[in-house]
Design a protein around this motif. Structure first.
Motif, PDB file in Angstrom:
ATOM      1  N   LEU A   1     -27.584 -16.082  -0.673  1.00  0.00           N
ATOM      2  CA  LEU A   1     -27.208 -14.670  -0.510  1.00  0.00           C
ATOM      3  C   LEU A   1     -26.768 -14.051  -1.837  1.00  0.00           C
ATOM      4  CD1 LEU A   1     -25.378 -14.715   2.953  1.00  0.00           C
ATOM      5  CD2 LEU A   1     -27.593 -13.676   2.414  1.00  0.00           C
ATOM      6  N   ALA A   2     -26.159 -14.857  -2.712  1.00  0.00           N
ATOM      7  CA  ALA A   2     -25.790 -14.348  -4.038  1.00  0.00           C
ATOM      8  C   ALA A   2     -27.044 -13.971  -4.821  1.00  0.00           C
ATOM      9  CB  ALA A   2     -24.971 -15.385  -4.803  1.00  0.00           C
ATOM     10  N   LYS A   3     -28.103 -14.761  -4.631  1.00  0.00           N
ATOM     11  CA  LYS A   3     -29.396 -14.447  -5.255  1.00  0.00           C
ATOM     12  C   LYS A   3     -29.922 -13.115  -4.738  1.00  0.00           C
ATOM     13  CE  LYS A   3     -31.579 -17.753  -7.790  1.00  0.00           C
ATOM     14  NZ  LYS A   3     -32.412 -17.481  -8.981  1.00  0.00           N
ATOM     15  N   VAL A   4     -29.867 -12.957  -3.426  1.00  0.00           N
ATOM     16  CA  VAL A   4     -30.310 -11.701  -2.806  1.00  0.00           C
ATOM     17  C   VAL A   4     -29.516 -10.534  -3.388  1.00  0.00           C
ATOM     18  CG1 VAL A   4     -30.272 -10.368  -0.656  1.00  0.00           C
ATOM     19  CG2 VAL A   4     -31.121 -12.719  -0.635  1.00  0.00           C
ATOM     20  N   ALA A   5     -28.192 -10.703  -3.435  1.00  0.00           N
ATOM     21  CA  ALA A   5     -27.321  -9.643  -3.944  1.00  0.00           C
ATOM     22  C   ALA A   5     -27.673  -9.312  -5.388  1.00  0.00           C
ATOM     23  CB  ALA A   5     -25.861 -10.083  -3.842  1.00  0.00           C
ATOM     24  N   ASN A   6     -27.960 -10.339  -6.165  1.00  0.00           N
ATOM     25  CA  ASN A   6     -28.262 -10.108  -7.574  1.00  0.00           C
ATOM     26  C   ASN A   6     -29.528  -9.275  -7.765  1.00  0.00           C
ATOM     27  OD1 ASN A   6     -29.447 -10.789 -10.324  1.00  0.00           O
ATOM     28  ND2 ASN A   6     -27.397 -11.660 -10.474  1.00  0.00           N
ATOM     29  N   ARG A   7     -30.558  -9.584  -6.993  1.00  0.00           N
ATOM     30  CA  ARG A   7     -31.805  -8.794  -7.097  1.00  0.00           C
ATOM     31  C   ARG A   7     -31.531  -7.323  -6.840  1.00  0.00           C
ATOM     32  NH1 ARG A   7     -36.881 -10.478  -7.133  1.00  0.00           N
ATOM     33  NH2 ARG A   7     -37.452  -8.447  -6.305  1.00  0.00           N
ATOM     34  N   LEU A   8     -30.749  -7.065  -5.797  1.00  0.00           N
ATOM     35  CA  LEU A   8     -30.474  -5.677  -5.430  1.00  0.00           C
ATOM     36  C   LEU A   8     -29.547  -5.014  -6.446  1.00  0.00           C
ATOM     37  CD1 LEU A   8     -30.144  -6.160  -1.581  1.00  0.00           C
ATOM     38  CD2 LEU A   8     -32.079  -5.220  -2.842  1.00  0.00           C
TER      39      LEU A   8
ATOM     40  N   VAL B   1     -21.718  -6.830  -4.226  1.00  0.00           N
ATOM     41  CA  VAL B   1     -21.003  -7.829  -3.435  1.00  0.00           C
ATOM     42  C   VAL B   1     -21.408  -7.647  -1.976  1.00  0.00           C
ATOM     43  CG1 VAL B   1     -18.727  -8.687  -2.738  1.00  0.00           C
ATOM     44  CG2 VAL B   1     -19.043  -7.707  -5.020  1.00  0.00           C
ATOM     45  N   LEU B   2     -21.813  -8.747  -1.338  1.00  0.00           N
ATOM     46  CA  LEU B   2     -22.106  -8.684   0.099  1.00  0.00           C
ATOM     47  C   LEU B   2     -20.882  -9.231   0.824  1.00  0.00           C
ATOM     48  CD1 LEU B   2     -25.803  -9.958   0.111  1.00  0.00           C
ATOM     49  CD2 LEU B   2     -24.935  -7.608  -0.052  1.00  0.00           C
ATOM     50  N   ALA B   3     -20.042  -8.332   1.328  1.00  0.00           N
ATOM     51  CA  ALA B   3     -18.717  -8.736   1.786  1.00  0.00           C
ATOM     52  C   ALA B   3     -18.609  -8.874   3.297  1.00  0.00           C
ATOM     53  CB  ALA B   3     -17.669  -7.752   1.280  1.00  0.00           C
ATOM     54  N   ASN B   4     -19.573  -8.340   4.051  1.00  0.00           N
ATOM     55  CA  ASN B   4     -19.486  -8.460   5.512  1.00  0.00           C
ATOM     56  C   ASN B   4     -20.882  -8.477   6.132  1.00  0.00           C
ATOM     57  OD1 ASN B   4     -20.429  -5.721   5.861  1.00  0.00           O
ATOM     58  ND2 ASN B   4     -18.398  -5.099   5.119  1.00  0.00           N
ATOM     59  N   GLN B   5     -20.935  -8.698   7.443  1.00  0.00           N
ATOM     60  CA  GLN B   5     -22.211  -8.841   8.148  1.00  0.00           C
ATOM     61  C   GLN B   5     -23.135  -7.643   7.955  1.00  0.00           C
ATOM     62  OE1 GLN B   5     -23.461 -11.351   9.335  1.00  0.00           O
ATOM     63  NE2 GLN B   5     -21.753 -12.751   9.667  1.00  0.00           N
ATOM     64  N   GLN B   6     -22.553  -6.436   8.015  1.00  0.00           N
ATOM     65  CA  GLN B   6     -23.379  -5.234   7.896  1.00  0.00           C
ATOM     66  C   GLN B   6     -24.052  -5.185   6.524  1.00  0.00           C
ATOM     67  OE1 GLN B   6     -20.017  -5.017   9.031  1.00  0.00           O
ATOM     68  NE2 GLN B   6     -20.907  -5.240  11.068  1.00  0.00           N
ATOM     69  N   GLU B   7     -23.270  -5.507   5.473  1.00  0.00           N
ATOM     70  CA  GLU B   7     -23.841  -5.462   4.126  1.00  0.00           C
ATOM     71  C   GLU B   7     -24.916  -6.535   3.939  1.00  0.00           C
ATOM     72  OE1 GLU B   7     -19.897  -3.587   1.945  1.00  0.00           O
ATOM     73  OE2 GLU B   7     -20.351  -5.717   1.688  1.00  0.00           O
ATOM     74  N   VAL B   8     -24.684  -7.696   4.548  1.00  0.00           N
ATOM     75  CA  VAL B   8     -25.675  -8.761   4.458  1.00  0.00           C
ATOM     76  C   VAL B   8     -26.963  -8.331   5.159  1.00  0.00           C
ATOM     77  CG1 VAL B   8     -26.261 -11.090   5.236  1.00  0.00           C
ATOM     78  CG2 VAL B   8     -24.019 -10.655   4.234  1.00  0.00           C
ATOM     79  N   GLU B   9     -26.829  -7.794   6.364  1.00  0.00           N
ATOM     80  CA  GLU B   9     -28.023  -7.381   7.108  1.00  0.00           C
ATOM     81  C   GLU B   9     -28.821  -6.341   6.343  1.00  0.00           C
ATOM     82  OE1 GLU B   9     -27.570  -6.311  11.236  1.00  0.00           O
ATOM     83  OE2 GLU B   9     -29.495  -5.248  11.257  1.00  0.00           O
ATOM     84  N   GLN B  10     -28.106  -5.353   5.815  1.00  0.00           N
ATOM     85  CA  GLN B  10     -28.776  -4.294   5.072  1.00  0.00           C
ATOM     86  C   GLN B  10     -29.525  -4.883   3.868  1.00  0.00           C
ATOM     87  OE1 GLN B  10     -26.166  -1.410   3.357  1.00  0.00           O
ATOM     88  NE2 GLN B  10     -27.844   0.022   2.928  1.00  0.00           N
ATOM     89  N   ALA B  11     -28.880  -5.802   3.177  1.00  0.00           N
ATOM     90  CA  ALA B  11     -29.506  -6.420   2.003  1.00  0.00           C
ATOM     91  C   ALA B  11     -30.736  -7.223   2.399  1.00  0.00           C
ATOM     92  CB  ALA B  11     -28.492  -7.312   1.291  1.00  0.00           C
TER      93      ALA B  11
END
Length: 437
Positions: free
Chosen positions: A148-155, A168-178
């Motif tokens: 997920l850190a990789k995913v966050a980095n791309r974005l 930073v992907l800090a919660n479920q909603q942010e993870v889903e959106q990413a």
DNA sequence: TCTGGGGTCCTAGGACCC
DNA sequence: TCTGGGGTCCTAGGACCC
């Protein structure tokens, strides 16, 4: 449950950025870096990406565009990149000793000491500091697993303005959106084959993969695929690797600058690679138990169908002496070399590496081994001090990579083509002086 | 004419053993 | 002679990474 445990710090267009540090007038201009031998594109600035230049494009296919669009082209300069990389890492090490050097341009940092609300500011601080201290722009992605850190980095790289470069992907909603914004082929661990297969099943994004049944993924994508799936769901399966484990195989090979037909030239190349390879081997404190030499003709040529031959030998006892390795490598080469062919590449691989301290010696070889060990240690320290070409063997040929040649014909044909070479600003004292005067 | 280099891990299948 | 199950080791090939 969504605490950000990992940050991935990734240098933006790393090789391009290294050149820009010393030629800031290239900021805002399209820049590309070519692979060894000026083969194909391995790094692009954003401006070059915008021109539609793809990763891996052979240089001859983009030459025209490069001319029209005034793209600045560089041959690759690994001495420069290696040194800049060390600077970035030592800057990051000021933030935390708990870091993993993942590649020449990426580090994972451990964030578990931070409170959730501190993560974003920390990421920004890391980004600013690396920029200030090294001149290299980086992006930071943080999340609860490495994937997920990789995913966050791309974005993070795509964000602009105040949000640029840190996500930073800090919660479920942010993870889903990413995950919904991440194409399936861009997921860490999903290569071409898996991506193709998944698209055929109408799985087009990381979110789609996240929602597949575990059983199917385990069966069709092995345990590595399952790990990726679980990490996308927020379940960590990979920890930081603080110490880089010793390599199990070490290989050194290069394509020739021009096709080579003469055994003598191939020997010069192979001997040069062997010395490099042995230096890497000693660098990690290992000895090799077996070695392979391989030799290739052009795999793109339709006529020369037997493009690859190789031979392996088991050594009587493991060694890290380049004298011994040279002797064996050149003997293997003579075995597989066939006159009348035009070769494009030669290389050596060392296998079954064991720690030098574990090599068993008998009475007869112990003394000789000790003498060779001292000799090698001396060579290593001299080369470290005066450069890798400072000490070499007759069989490597008289000329060095980096020599200037009156004309192309004078240069040994095996040496790399480096039409767009740049100075080693940070590691070559002579060249720094030249630049300054 | 011109297409990089250097790695890791996993799996399936065969050989072999008890 | 025929029979079964289970384990290990090795290798080649495939997939992935930067």
């Amino acid at each position: 449950m969504n605490t950000s445990r990992f940050a991935l710090v990734d240098c933006n267009s790393f090789y391009v950025s290294c050149h820009r540090v010393f030629q800031p007038e290239l900021n805002g201009r399209p820049v590309v870096v070519l692979s060894n031998n000026d083969g194909c594109v391995i790094a692009r600035s954003d401006e070059a990406k915008a021109l539609g230049i793809k990763m891996g494009t052979p240089y001859f296919q983009m030459k025209e565009v490069a001319g029209q669009e005034q793209v600045k082209v560089f041959s690759s300069n690994y001495e420069l990149y290696g040194d800049m990389s060390r600077r970035v890492v030592s800057t990051l090490a000021q933030f935390t000793p708990h870091l993993e050097i993942y590649s020449i341009d990426e580090c994972f940092l451990d964030l578990s000491h931070l409170a959730p609300e501190e993560v974003k500011a920390y990421g920004k601080k890391v980004r600013e500091t690396v920029r200030q201290w090294t001149g290299i722009p980086v992006s930071v992605g943080a999340a609860c697993t490495k994937t997920l850190a990789k995913v966050a980095n791309r974005l993070a790289k795509k964000q602009t303005g105040k949000e640029a470069g840190v996500l930073v992907l800090a919660n479920q909603q942010e993870v889903e959106q990413a995950l919904r914004q991440t194409e399936i082929g861009d997921v860490w661990g999903i290569g071409r084959q898996h991506a193709k297969r998944l698209r055929q099943m109408e799985v087009h994004t990381a979110w789609g993969l996240r929602n597949l049944p575990e059983g199917w993924v385990r069966k069709n994508m092995a345990v590595t695929g399952l790990r990726t799936l679980l990490e996308l769901r927020g379940e960590p399966c990979q920890d930081l690797e603080l110490a880089s484990p010793a390599r199990k195989n070490i290989c050194t090979s290069r394509s020739f600058g021009r096709p080579v037909a003469e055994l003598g030239h191939v020997k010069e190349a192979l001997s040069t690679h062997t010395v490099r390879c042995a230096t890497k081997l000693r660098g990690q404190g290992s000895c090799a138990s077996s070695l392979t030499v391989f030799l290739m003709t052009n795999r793109f040529a339709v006529t020369e169908h037997d493009y690859y031959s190789s031979r392996t030998i088991q050594l009587a006892r493991p060694t890290s002496s380049e004298l011994e390795l040279l002797r064996h490598a050149n003997a293997l080469l003579e075995d597989i070399f066939r006159a009348g062919r035009r070769y494009v590449k030669v290389g050596i691989m060392l296998h079954e590496l064991i720690p030098a301290s574990e090599v068993q010696l008998d009475l007869f070889t112990a003394r000789n081994e000790e003498k060779q060990g001292k000799l090698m240690a001396t060579l290593d320290s001299l080369r470290q001090r005066f450069g890798h070409h400072a000490l070499k063997y007759g069989v490597q040929g008289a000329r060095n990579e980096g020599d200037t040649f009156e004309n192309e014909a004078e240069k040994p044909p095996w040496m790399l083509k480096r039409e767009f070479a740049s100075p080693c600003y940070t590691t070559n004292i002579r060249e720094v002086l030249v630049v300054k005067t």
